[in-house]
Scaffold this active site. Structure first.
Site, mmCIF file in Angstrom:
data_model
loop_
_atom_site.group_PDB
_atom_site.id
_atom_site.type_symbol
_atom_site.label_atom_id
_atom_site.label_comp_id
_atom_site.label_asym_id
_atom_site.label_seq_id
_atom_site.Cartn_x
_atom_site.Cartn_y
_atom_site.Cartn_z
ATOM 1 N N LYS A 125 2.639 -10.817 -12.325
ATOM 2 C CA LYS A 125 2.457 -9.839 -13.395
ATOM 3 C C LYS A 125 1.224 -10.188 -14.239
ATOM 4 O O LYS A 125 0.409 -9.324 -14.555
ATOM 5 C CB LYS A 125 3.696 -9.786 -14.288
ATOM 6 C CG LYS A 125 5.002 -9.435 -13.595
ATOM 7 C CD LYS A 125 5.062 -8.007 -13.138
ATOM 8 C CE LYS A 125 6.466 -7.583 -12.739
ATOM 9 N NZ LYS A 125 7.041 -8.369 -11.617
ATOM 10 N N LYS A 160 8.889 -4.241 -18.450
ATOM 11 C CA LYS A 160 9.395 -5.021 -17.329
ATOM 12 C C LYS A 160 9.355 -6.512 -17.635
ATOM 13 O O LYS A 160 8.486 -6.987 -18.381
ATOM 14 C CB LYS A 160 8.615 -4.720 -16.052
ATOM 15 C CG LYS A 160 7.109 -4.816 -16.138
ATOM 16 C CD LYS A 160 6.486 -4.280 -14.853
ATOM 17 C CE LYS A 160 4.982 -4.184 -14.930
ATOM 18 N NZ LYS A 160 4.373 -3.613 -13.703
ATOM 19 N N ARG A 210 0.613 -0.214 -2.263
ATOM 20 C CA ARG A 210 0.392 -1.619 -1.931
ATOM 21 C C ARG A 210 -0.868 -1.707 -1.067
ATOM 22 O O ARG A 210 -0.918 -1.182 0.046
ATOM 23 C CB ARG A 210 1.598 -2.183 -1.182
ATOM 24 C CG ARG A 210 1.371 -3.536 -0.486
ATOM 25 C CD ARG A 210 0.957 -4.661 -1.431
ATOM 26 N NE ARG A 210 1.877 -4.851 -2.523
ATOM 27 C CZ ARG A 210 3.000 -5.562 -2.435
ATOM 28 N NH1 ARG A 210 3.351 -6.122 -1.290
ATOM 29 N NH2 ARG A 210 3.770 -5.704 -3.497
ATOM 30 N N ARG A 225 4.452 3.641 -1.946
ATOM 31 C CA ARG A 225 5.906 3.577 -2.063
ATOM 32 C C ARG A 225 6.331 4.616 -3.097
ATOM 33 O O ARG A 225 6.122 4.440 -4.293
ATOM 34 C CB ARG A 225 6.327 2.159 -2.427
ATOM 35 C CG ARG A 225 5.933 1.155 -1.326
ATOM 36 C CD ARG A 225 5.824 -0.258 -1.816
ATOM 37 N NE ARG A 225 4.771 -0.391 -2.820
ATOM 38 C CZ ARG A 225 4.562 -1.502 -3.524
ATOM 39 N NH1 ARG A 225 5.311 -2.558 -3.336
ATOM 40 N NH2 ARG A 225 3.582 -1.549 -4.410
ATOM 41 N N ARG A 233 10.981 4.095 -10.104
ATOM 42 C CA ARG A 233 10.433 2.960 -9.365
ATOM 43 C C ARG A 233 10.156 3.342 -7.917
ATOM 44 O O ARG A 233 10.983 3.962 -7.260
ATOM 45 C CB ARG A 233 11.412 1.784 -9.404
ATOM 46 C CG ARG A 233 11.723 1.279 -10.801
ATOM 47 C CD ARG A 233 12.867 0.294 -10.792
ATOM 48 N NE ARG A 233 14.102 0.923 -10.306
ATOM 49 C CZ ARG A 233 15.231 0.265 -10.059
ATOM 50 N NH1 ARG A 233 15.272 -1.045 -10.250
ATOM 51 N NH2 ARG A 233 16.299 0.905 -9.640
ATOM 52 N N ASP A 273 -1.091 -3.981 -6.232
ATOM 53 C CA ASP A 273 -0.309 -2.776 -6.506
ATOM 54 C C ASP A 273 -1.116 -1.871 -7.428
ATOM 55 O O ASP A 273 -1.565 -2.304 -8.498
ATOM 56 C CB ASP A 273 1.032 -3.125 -7.143
ATOM 57 C CG ASP A 273 1.982 -3.790 -6.158
ATOM 58 O OD1 ASP A 273 1.682 -3.781 -4.953
ATOM 59 O OD2 ASP A 273 3.028 -4.307 -6.585
ATOM 60 N N GLU A 281 -0.231 -4.892 -10.499
ATOM 61 C CA GLU A 281 0.196 -6.250 -10.169
ATOM 62 C C GLU A 281 -0.734 -6.840 -9.121
ATOM 63 O O GLU A 281 -1.362 -6.108 -8.347
ATOM 64 C CB GLU A 281 1.638 -6.285 -9.629
ATOM 65 C CG GLU A 281 2.713 -6.051 -10.667
ATOM 66 C CD GLU A 281 4.113 -6.294 -10.128
ATOM 67 O OE1 GLU A 281 4.268 -7.006 -9.106
ATOM 68 O OE2 GLU A 281 5.066 -5.767 -10.732
ATOM 69 N N ASN A 283 -0.012 -9.472 -6.182
ATOM 70 C CA ASN A 283 1.057 -10.196 -5.499
ATOM 71 C C ASN A 283 0.463 -11.255 -4.575
ATOM 72 O O ASN A 283 -0.357 -10.940 -3.706
ATOM 73 C CB ASN A 283 1.907 -9.220 -4.684
ATOM 74 C CG ASN A 283 2.641 -8.234 -5.573
ATOM 75 O OD1 ASN A 283 3.744 -8.494 -6.023
ATOM 76 N ND2 ASN A 283 2.013 -7.090 -5.836
#
Length: 314
Positions: A125, A160, A210, A225, A233, A273, A281, A283
């Site tokens: 994050k 979050k 992604r 997604r 979400r 993301d 984000e 990742n």
């Protein structure tokens, strides 16, 4: 080449979609040997090197069983050509300790991907703070008053936890502010935990993309997604639908800006993301979506990854 994957238990793999499985399959297809262990099996003793009880495996090409194995007791990690760290989040204390054991193995001569220190230095994050020019308005705080001021300014927000995964603990608060106080109390535990707040990006209806970056280069397709029903979400774990699509010009801009920088820090594989035009984000622990993108587009993501791994070892 002999490759050790540090991962979750092999028995837990859902091989029809598991990214680590696809890496193993491509590595074996090229003639490389594949082994696996779990972080709990890493051991260091003074006067010795980091070792692990590993499972030397052969993929069968069938669904059940998908591998056969022999067990090698107490193998030195430095004796493998590459160590691929693929333990899924959460990034908890045990994950943190595992990175230190892997870093010790590096000092002993092991080659670890992603680099353990960089795993620690890039919390998924908070790593976005370095690249603020690509974000929607974002706040990181423990203060409930700061959250209220941020909501008053931006009206429609997402809150979050910093240690969440798979979409867990994500809340949307609309302009009416309904339940804002209760949500903040739940997430930050009366000021004991830091949380992230971002302005809501309405393009989430088109998907939380992604973008995979391998060896500093972007895979030419993302996996969008897409939230289903009334869900906000897009995470696949939260019921989102994965749809592969070519990278947009903005996607490429973000990937090209971040990719070389992160690769130079030893991050061979990164998952960015992006919602709309905004990075949300970075990742680095165990980015996924290899199989979904490959199956939908024909672009061989596992082959690109193993290419990059082989190149990194030259």
């Amino acid at each position: 080449m002999n490759i050790l994957f540090v991962a979750d238990p092999l028995e837990s793999f859902k091989i029809h979609k598991d990214t680590t499985f696809s890496m193993m399959r491509e590595a074996q297809r090229r003639g490389h040997r594949v082994a696996a262990c779990e972080p709990r099996q890493l051991v260091w003793r003074s006067g010795d090197v980091v070792r692990a009880d590993v499972r030397q495996i052969t993929l069968t090409g069938s669904a059940d069983p998908w591998f056969t194995e022999s067990v090698d007791a107490a193998r030195a990690l430095k004796d493998f050509d590459a160590i691929v760290m693929r333990k899924d989040p959460p990034f908890d204390s045990e994950y943190f300790y595992a990175t230190h054991l892997l870093e010790q193995a590096e000092r002993e001569g092991a080659r670890v991907f992603n680099k353990p220190r960089s795993l620690r230095d890039h919390p998924e994050k908070l790593a976005i703070m370095e690249f603020a020019q690509y974000l929607s308005p974002t706040l990181v705080t423990r203060s409930a008053d700061e959250v209220r001021r941020f909501h008053a300014e931006h009206h429609d927000i997402i809150l979050k936890p910093l240690d969440g995964m798979g979409g867990t603990g994500i809340f949307r608060v609309r302009p009416d502010g309904l339940n804002l106080g209760a949500i903040v109390e739940t997430l930050n535990r009366d000021g004991a935990q830091t949380i992230m707040v971002q302005r809501f990006v309405p393009e989430i209806t088109q998907g939380d993309k992604r973008i995979l970056v391998i060896g500093g280069e972007a895979v030419p397709f993302s996996l969008a997604r897409i939230p289903q029903g009334s869900e906000v979400r897009g995470n696949l774990a939260a019921g989102g639908k994965g749809v592969a699509q070519p990278l947009s010009a903005r996607d490429r801009e973000i990937a090209q800006a971040l990719g070389p920088t992160l690769a130079a820090r030893g991050l061979l594989l990164v998952g960015l993301d992006v919602i709309g035009d905004c990075l949300t984000e970075v990742n680095v622990t165990s980015p996924t979506c290899f199989q979904e993108i490959t199956q939908q587009t024909g672009f061989d993501v596992p082959a690109m990854f193993v290419d990059a791994l082989e190149a990194a070892l030259k």
